[in-house]
Write an enzyme that holds these catalytic residues in place. Structure first.
Site: not given
Length: 245
Positions: A134, A170
């Site tokens: 991330s 994501h």
């Protein structure tokens, strides 16, 4: 250090730890892949939780998860002050530096305040493997999109730029990610780049993308390129499937 002496970066779209059968967390196959890139039987691993403000609970959970590995583990905290006297010497002595997710905007600001942008570049060129998920994946690139400023995603364009690409994370779990990255690349706010679904990592040697890896059979990676004024085109990259734990 990587045994081949090459600079490696592993950018994970999501999924560094997975639940185990004892109600704990263990490193995912992607994290194991990062360990393997060092070529060491007992790699020295330093992790950073800057993106969550060095949250002590997060750090504790990370140590508990890493305890299930053969790694020699340490962490670098910057809040409220550095916990390591000589940051440069410590990071250059590692085989792997791993960065957890959170706010990439805050992470970059704090790192630059402490000179980590320059130290991490030196470590990378010296052969220390850099990895993260991330925010810990976005940071090595030119930029991407982020929820650092709120639930409505916004562009971030001031990444460290070790890798001259945009990055999407994501990609299959947040419906805002794909269209915004394509928009930003299409309009020229960000350069073309790569994106990863949950459970997928992007592996770079130097600044060259070499492959995607995953432990999720249906997950993918993607190349996103400009395609005429204001538009972008996306190409799926099938990851190499890693053995599950």
């Amino acid at each position: 250090m990587s045994t081949d002496g090459q600079p490696h970066i592993l950018a994970i779209g999501g999924g560094d730890f997975v639940p185990d059968d004892r109600d704990g967390m263990i490193p995912s196959p992607l994290m194991r892949y990062a360990f393997d890139l060092t070529g060491q039987d007992r790699p020295r691993v330093c992790f950073l939780a800057t993106a969550t403000g060095d949250d002590q609970a997060r750090i504790g959970r990370a140590y508990a998860a890493f305890a299930r590995t053969d790694a020699e583990v340490s962490h670098l905290a910057l809040f409220p002050m550095p916990n390591i006297a000589d940051i440069r010497a410590h990071l250059l002595a590692q085989d792997l530096v791993y960065v957890f997710g959170g706010s990439v905007a805050n992470l970059l600001a704090v790192w630059r305040t402490h000179g980590l942008d320059e130290i991490l570049r030196e470590a990378w060129t010296a052969g220390v493997v850099l990895a993260g998920q991330s925010a810990g994946a976005l940071c090595w690139h030119v930029g991407g999109n982020t929820d650092s400023f709120g639930p409505q995603l916004q562009p971030t364009t001031d990444g460290l730029g070790f890798l001259p690409y945009s990055c999407g994370v994501h990609y299959d779990s947040d419906k805002q990610r794909r269209p915004l990255l394509q928009q930003l690349v299409g309009e020229g706010t960000l350069p073309g780049g790569y994106a990863a679904d949950e459970g997928v990592a992007l592996h770079y040697v130097g600044t060259e993308f070499v492959q995607a890896v995953s432990y999720v059979k249906t997950a993918g990676a993607y190349r996103v390129e400009p395609d005429g004024p204001g538009t972008a085109k996306e190409y799926r990259i099938d990851p190499r499937l890693l053995a599950s734990l």
